[in-house]
Each structure stands twice: as C-alpha cells, then as structure tokens.
Design a protein around this motif. Structure first.
Motif, PDB file in Angstrom:
ATOM      1  N   SER A 116      37.450  29.410  40.530  1.00 47.33           N
ATOM      2  CA  SER A 116      37.983  29.373  41.899  1.00 47.33           C
ATOM      3  C   SER A 116      39.385  28.959  41.993  1.00 47.33           C
ATOM      4  O   SER A 116      39.889  29.631  42.811  1.00 47.33           O
ATOM      5  CB  SER A 116      36.849  28.634  42.984  1.00 47.33           C
ATOM      6  N   VAL A 117      39.677  27.636  41.656  1.00 44.69           N
ATOM      7  CA  VAL A 117      40.985  27.341  41.723  1.00 44.69           C
ATOM      8  C   VAL A 117      41.806  28.227  40.826  1.00 44.69           C
ATOM      9  O   VAL A 117      43.032  28.817  41.385  1.00 44.69           O
ATOM     10  CB  VAL A 117      41.373  26.166  40.890  1.00 44.69           C
ATOM     11  N   PRO A 121      34.929  34.703  45.699  1.00 43.38           N
ATOM     12  CA  PRO A 121      34.939  33.959  47.007  1.00 43.38           C
ATOM     13  C   PRO A 121      33.877  34.252  48.165  1.00 43.38           C
ATOM     14  O   PRO A 121      33.725  33.396  48.843  1.00 43.38           O
ATOM     15  CB  PRO A 121      36.480  34.274  47.274  1.00 43.38           C
ATOM     16  N   HIS A 122      33.901  35.772  48.165  1.00 44.91           N
ATOM     17  CA  HIS A 122      32.790  36.054  49.329  1.00 44.91           C
ATOM     18  C   HIS A 122      31.527  35.941  49.019  1.00 44.91           C
ATOM     19  O   HIS A 122      30.721  35.755  49.940  1.00 44.91           O
ATOM     20  CB  HIS A 122      33.374  37.395  49.560  1.00 44.91           C
ATOM     21  N   VAL A 154      37.454  38.577  50.037  1.00 47.98           N
ATOM     22  CA  VAL A 154      38.715  38.443  48.974  1.00 47.98           C
ATOM     23  C   VAL A 154      39.852  39.216  49.209  1.00 47.98           C
ATOM     24  O   VAL A 154      39.717  40.409  49.792  1.00 47.98           O
ATOM     25  CB  VAL A 154      37.699  39.198  47.770  1.00 47.98           C
ATOM     26  N   THR A 155      40.685  38.515  48.960  1.00 50.08           N
ATOM     27  CA  THR A 155      42.035  39.489  48.875  1.00 50.08           C
ATOM     28  C   THR A 155      42.454  39.806  47.455  1.00 50.08           C
ATOM     29  O   THR A 155      42.397  39.070  46.655  1.00 50.08           O
ATOM     30  CB  THR A 155      43.247  38.786  49.415  1.00 50.08           C
ATOM     31  N   ALA A 187      34.870  42.358  40.994  1.00 47.09           N
ATOM     32  CA  ALA A 187      35.475  43.589  40.896  1.00 47.09           C
ATOM     33  C   ALA A 187      36.354  43.707  42.133  1.00 47.09           C
ATOM     34  O   ALA A 187      37.330  44.278  42.124  1.00 47.09           O
ATOM     35  CB  ALA A 187      34.683  44.884  40.630  1.00 47.09           C
ATOM     36  N   ALA A 188      35.850  43.053  43.367  1.00 46.24           N
ATOM     37  CA  ALA A 188      36.571  43.263  44.572  1.00 46.24           C
ATOM     38  C   ALA A 188      37.801  42.410  44.358  1.00 46.24           C
ATOM     39  O   ALA A 188      38.722  42.352  45.408  1.00 46.24           O
ATOM     40  CB  ALA A 188      35.787  42.613  45.668  1.00 46.24           C
ATOM     41  N   ALA A 189      38.118  41.563  43.366  1.00 50.36           N
ATOM     42  CA  ALA A 189      39.299  40.823  43.163  1.00 50.36           C
ATOM     43  C   ALA A 189      40.443  41.339  42.559  1.00 50.36           C
ATOM     44  O   ALA A 189      41.449  40.897  42.612  1.00 50.36           O
ATOM     45  CB  ALA A 189      38.807  39.387  42.467  1.00 50.36           C
TER      46      ALA A 189
END
Length: 258
Positions: free
Chosen positions: A101-102, A129-130, A189-190, A216-218
């Motif tokens: 996460s960091v 993150p989501h 997620v961005t 994959a969204a990242a």
C-alpha cells in the motif's frame, strides 16, 4: 508522531548492492513491523544490472530512537520526497503487505510530481486501495496486536515477541504500523502509468486470487501480471527464490533508460 520526518536519503535508504550504472533501481518497502534487512539477500536472485535498495521506516534498526510514523499520507509523502532524485525510468517499487500500500501511494505521488512516475509497481500480500479492509486491531490493545502479528505467520516474529526485552523494543513500531493500516481507508484507484504486477501466497486468506487480480485497476496502460506462489502471507520468507525469478522476468521486460 509530531513534526515532519527527516527526509535525508541516508536515513531512509539501504543499498544492498551498488551498481555503477544500474539499468534499474528496485526500491523495496517492508511489511508492518518489518525492516529493510528482509531484502538483504535479494540481489543474488535478481539481474546484475538491477540495484536493490530497501526503505527503513523510522523506529526500527538504526532508527530505533526516532518517532514512528503512523499516517499513510505522511509516510508515503516523505518517502516520495526521498526518492524524487532517483525517479524516472530507472526506478521501480516493490512492497509487501503494508509496504504494498505504501509503494502504491509513493508511486502515485511521484507520478503527480514528475512526467514519468515509476518504471513499474510490484505489490505483494495486499489488496488494492479500493478493496483494503480497515482494521481496528490497533484500538484493542497490545495483546490483540501481537495476536494479529502471530496469526500472519511471520517466521521471524515469534522469537522476537517471545523475548520480553526484544518485544518492548519492537512494539512501538508495530503499534504505529497497525495504526497506519487502521487509518488507511478504501478509496477509488488512481491508475498509474506503466506496468503493475501483484503477488500473494496461495494460502493467504486475506488476499484471495480474485482480490489480487483487482490490482489491474492500478495501471492505466499495462501490462498487468499477477501470480500466486506456495505459502501463507509470508510466502517470501524464507524462500524468496520463486518470487525473485518471476520478478526478474518482469524487470527484464521494463524498457532501458533512453
């Protein structure tokens, strides 16, 4: 903690292999309660042109006397400050568990502040993150925190926690990390520019394969790669060879600096 953490690179970064002209620097971020020594031997399993650098959070090893950081925004921002001189096509990030996460948050900040962001993001033992699940273990006292640490199965933790003197030395960092995790709330997620790869132990109940795939969204433009490896949450300890072999393939695919 109070105040702004010291952002000098020599306080935060540990080089375990210096490379005169590295094709890539792989910056590694430890798990909750973890230290950079986790990555001490990784150089032997990665390509010779990859320089391995590990992050040492305050409150552990030679930073034991420094105040711990218990806020994700503060921690990721100061690490991005530290890494800014090294950003660009030669910098990739790897993080395990909390460190994953960091690593994502650091990559996002570097992307916001530079034209290139990072060459690649490699995450392990964590949901995106989501999909993170906030924990209130840090509010339940030391016994609950220590039980959670033992449940995760870190093979090096039990001997430390069984020794009262050592336990008192490491508890402040563990408490701070659990507060940080507990305050990290799910959010959209961005996407990052560049590739993302995600790993987990096949027997890790907190990171199922379906959740791993959601990393994959990242990435905005891919490629995305995911893989489960034998073991539990700490599948990469003591046997990191399968992970390092896969990482070597992914790092070899990253373009060399122009």
């Amino acid at each position: 903690m109070n105040g702004t953490p010291d952002a000098r690179p020599d306080r935060w970064l540990r080089w375990y292999r210096r490379v005169a002209t590295p094709r890539l620097r792989l910056v590694c971020l430890p798990h909750a309660g973890g230290a950079p020594s986790l990555f001490r031997d990784w150089s032997a399993g990665l390509p010779a042109d990859v320089e391995v650098v590990a992050v040492c959070y305050p409150g552990r090893q030679d930073r034991l006397a420094e105040p711990c950081v218990d806020d994700m925004g503060v921690l990721s921002t100061v690490i991005a400050d530290v890494l800014l001189p090294y950003h660009g096509p030669r910098l990739a990030l790897f993080g395990h568990s909390m460190g994953a996460s960091v690593a994502y948050e650091v990559a996002l900040r570097l992307q916001q502040r530079t034209d290139t962001g990072v060459a690649g993001l490699f995450v392990s033992g964590q949901l995106p993150p989501h999909r993170v699940v906030p924990s209130d273990v840090h509010r339940q006292g030391d016994d609950a925190i220590l039980a959670a640490v033992r449940q995760l199965g870190d093979p090096g933790a039990e001997a430390v926690l069984a020794d009262p003197d050592l336990r008192e030395l490491v508890l402040p960092a563990i408490r701070a990390d659990f507060r940080l995790i507990g305050g990290y709330q799910p959010r959209p997620v961005t996407p990052l520019r560049g590739p993302v790869a995600a790993y987990a132990g096949a027997d890790d109940p907190d990171v199922p394969a379906a959740g791993l795939r959601e990393w994959a969204a990242a990435t905005a433009d891919g490629p995305f790669h995911h893989r489960t490896l034998p073991g539990n949450h700490f599948y990469l300890i003591p046997g990191a060879a399968p992970l390092l072999a896969d990482l070597s393939e992914r790092l070899a695919e990253l373009p060399a600096p122009g």
